[in-house]
Design a protein around this motif. Structure first.
Motif, short mmCIF file in Angstrom:
data_model
loop_
_atom_site.label_atom_id
_atom_site.label_comp_id
_atom_site.label_asym_id
_atom_site.label_seq_id
_atom_site.Cartn_x
_atom_site.Cartn_y
_atom_site.Cartn_z
N LYS A 214 1.31 -1.45 -0.03
CA LYS A 214 -0.48 -0.04 0.02
C LYS A 214 0.69 1.43 0.08
O LYS A 214 0.11 1.98 -0.68
CB LYS A 214 -1.26 0.11 1.52
CG LYS A 214 -1.88 -0.77 1.17
CD LYS A 214 -2.78 -1.09 2.41
CE LYS A 214 -3.73 -2.26 2.31
NZ LYS A 214 -4.74 -1.82 3.70
N GLU A 218 0.64 5.37 -2.91
CA GLU A 218 1.07 7.46 -3.34
C GLU A 218 2.11 7.91 -3.60
O GLU A 218 2.65 8.41 -5.00
CB GLU A 218 1.83 7.84 -1.90
CG GLU A 218 1.75 9.28 -1.79
CD GLU A 218 1.22 9.85 -2.04
OE1 GLU A 218 1.09 11.14 -2.61
OE2 GLU A 218 -0.38 9.69 -1.42
N SER A 219 3.39 6.73 -4.44
CA SER A 219 4.78 6.52 -5.30
C SER A 219 3.92 6.39 -6.50
O SER A 219 4.52 7.54 -7.53
CB SER A 219 5.23 5.94 -4.66
OG SER A 219 6.75 6.01 -5.79
N ARG A 221 1.72 7.42 -7.33
CA ARG A 221 0.19 8.67 -7.94
C ARG A 221 1.11 9.45 -8.09
O ARG A 221 0.36 10.47 -8.59
CB ARG A 221 -0.72 8.74 -6.19
CG ARG A 221 -2.03 9.74 -6.66
CD ARG A 221 -2.69 9.76 -5.41
NE ARG A 221 -3.40 8.73 -4.79
CZ ARG A 221 -3.30 7.24 -4.21
NH1 ARG A 221 -2.65 7.99 -3.49
NH2 ARG A 221 -4.42 6.70 -3.81
N ARG A 222 1.89 9.66 -7.81
CA ARG A 222 3.22 10.66 -7.39
C ARG A 222 3.63 10.67 -8.72
O ARG A 222 3.98 11.68 -9.59
CB ARG A 222 4.69 10.99 -7.07
CG ARG A 222 5.23 11.99 -6.75
CD ARG A 222 6.03 11.85 -5.45
NE ARG A 222 6.74 10.40 -5.87
CZ ARG A 222 7.75 10.69 -6.70
NH1 ARG A 222 8.30 10.94 -7.74
NH2 ARG A 222 8.68 9.41 -6.06
N GLU A 225 0.91 11.78 -11.66
CA GLU A 225 0.06 13.17 -11.73
C GLU A 225 1.22 13.84 -11.97
O GLU A 225 0.78 15.04 -13.63
CB GLU A 225 0.36 13.70 -10.26
CG GLU A 225 0.14 15.70 -9.85
CD GLU A 225 -1.46 15.65 -10.49
OE1 GLU A 225 -1.20 16.65 -10.24
OE2 GLU A 225 -1.77 14.11 -10.48
#
Length: 540
Positions: A214, A218-219, A221-222, A225
């Motif tokens: 999990k 975030e990685s 997602r970054r 982006e």
């Protein structure tokens, strides 16, 4: 960024044929544009001045419109066929060139980056061929014909177009410089995203085991982006540049219209001529405006093409052409003062290494990780070119021989062997396609894989097998060959002591010359000689 990359025309015959066909279609389109304007001007002026002559003009006009539609369809067909042929050619050449560059070069490239280039990257060439290049040809043919025809009726209007027309290519060049940077930035963002996502997926089992799966969300997602921001920046620039080009074209046409209107009111210009000039003026600017619009659609494909040529222009290692490779069953293999340096490293991967390997001998290479043991195998196979020293067989240097013939003398098991989708027998037969089931079975037994069935499926990259089973299948693939020398990089890694003992016994029983990278005591004990490899000092 070049409008037409000459390397593309050199690499793909379909591109040259496509350009020739596009020029012919562009010339024909230009003639029909002029003819359509003449017919429209004649028809409108005939109705206004004489109230007749519409029927005949209408039939001719319909024929011209139909002709332009046919040319547009033909251009689309030619473009799609050319794009498919060029993509196929480039994919094949990049794969062939990558294979010739060898595993050492491929290990330096991100596999996900190369995969993205050969799939999504080259697919971006479709807009380049289907939209940009045809429009570029129209921009080179239609305005010249239109301005020339306008000059026969109104020199002032033609001069106005000639003066204002270069403003569009000028602004296109300025926009192009910015677009090039944005396209490369977007391509890099896509490469990073593909590489990162591939790493996460390939290591998902390990991440899940340690409870870190999990945390990678975030990685991802970054990175996603960053790719979104780069893509939106490219789209924003495309919309703004289209607005600039449309504004320039509108102002230029307005200048022509004002001059024509004033001369028409003064009686210095006939109605049919005025209509002809007003109809033709937008046609002179339209192809250039469309080039600017399609330039952005094709920018990603052009960036991918540049990356393709970067791969294709990577020089291949220099090799000889001799095919009389000495039989290593009866002659030794010698490495004299071999030094290997990789371009991206300051320190030599292998420094001043000497080795004599005699027929039927089993030699183990030992040393700390990173000392250059795998590099020794790569140098023997010709995957890396020594910066100093030489590999000799039968009194001749390795670089005198054709590498394809030279490598037939060796069976190789790398540190991370790869398997393809199919059965175990299919993967073993990669070493020798004509091997019988009995020979495949014997190779598996010698590799300590007697429990594996020939028709067992291995899955993608051998995912249906354990690590030890994958290594034994790769070892059987080397054993099934007729190669007199086996180069084995940690062949028993992941095996329990009993399986390792069976593999060692099988290897000794083959009677072949074996050079193996070893960390485990059982392999060192089974060797006739142990050679230590270190960066500071190489001893035998």
């Amino acid at each position: 960024m070049k409008p037409v990359d000459p390397r593309l025309l050199r690499q793909a015959k379909a591109a040259r044929l496509f350009m020739a066909g596009s020029v012919a279609i562009g010339v024909a389109t230009g003639l029909l544009v002029i003819l359509q304007a003449v017919l429209l001007a004649r028809g409108i002026s005939g109705v206004v001045l004489h109230g007749s002559g519409v029927a005949e003009v209408a039939w001719w006009l319909a024929a011209v419109v139909a002709g332009r539609a046919v040319l547009m369809w033909l251009q689309e067909v030619v473009a799609q066929r050319a794009a498919a042929a060029v993509k196929s050619t480039l994919r094949r050449r990049v794969l062939e060139h990558s294979l010739k560059l060898g595993p050492s070069w491929l290990s330096g490239e991100r596999s996900s980056q190369l995969t993205t280039l050969l799939t999504k990257g080259l697919d971006d060439l479709d807009p380049y061929f289907a939209r940009y290049l045809p429009q570029l040809v129209l921009a080179a043919t239609v305005p010249a014909g239109v301005v020339g025809w306008m000059a026969t009726g109104d020199l002032i209007a033609a001069a106005t177009v000639v003066v204002t027309l270069p403003l569009i290519p000028l602004f296109m060049a300025l926009v192009g410089w910015a677009t090039q940077a944005y396209s490369r930035r977007r391509q890099r963002a896509l490469d990073v995203l593909a590489h990162h996502f591939s790493d996460v997926v390939s290591g998902l089992a390990t991440l899940k085991l340690f409870g870190r799966a999990k945390g990678q969300a975030e990685s991802v997602r970054r990175v996603t982006e960053e790719h979104r921001v780069a893509s939106m920046a490219s789209l924003r620039l495309a919309f703004l540049s289209s607005f600039v080009l449309e504004l320039l074209a509108s102002i230029s046409v307005a200048l022509v219209a004002v001059g024509v209107g004033l001369r028409l009111v003064d009686g210095k210009l006939g109605l049919e001529t005025a209509l002809l000039v007003l109809i033709l003026a937008p046609e002179a600017y339209l192809p250039l405006r469309q080039v600017g619009a399609q330039f952005h659609a094709s920018a990603d494909g052009v960036a991918a093409g540049e990356e393709v040529f970067r791969v294709l222009e990577t020089p291949l290692p220099l090799t000889g052409d001799r095919t009389d490779v000495p039989d290593l069953r009866s002659t030794g293999l010698h490495l004299h003062d071999v030094t290997v340096r990789y371009p991206d490293r300051e320190q030599a991967a292998l420094q001043g290494f000497d080795l004599d390997l005699w027929p039927g001998e089993v030699v183990a290479l030992t040393g700390p990780s990173g000392a250059g043991k795998s590099t020794v195998l790569a140098a023997i196979l010709g995957f890396v070119v020594p910066s100093a020293g030489v590999v000799v067989a039968g009194g001749s240097a390795m670089d005198e021989f054709d590498m394809g013939v030279w490598r037939q003398q060796f069976g190789w098991v790398p540190q991370r062997p790869g398997l393809r989708v199919g059965s175990i027998a299919d993967n073993v037969r990669l070493g020798r396609p004509d091997a019988t089931d009995a020979e495949v079975r014997q190779a598996l037994d010698t590799a300590g894989a007697a429990s594996l069935e020939l028709d067992t499926q291995v899955g993608e990259q051998g995912q249906l097998l354990s690590g030890g089973q994958r290594r034994r299948v790769a070892l059987a693939r080397a054993l099934v060959t007729d190669a007199p020398v086996l180069l084995l990089d940690e062949p028993t890694a992941g095996l329990d002591p009993a399986a390792e003992a069976a593999v060692v016994a099988g290897l000794r029983a083959t009677g072949r010359t074996i050079l193996l990278v070893a960390h485990r005591p059982a392999l060192m004990d089974a060797a006739d000689r142990v050679v230590s490899v270190s960066r500071e000092l190489v001893t035998a």
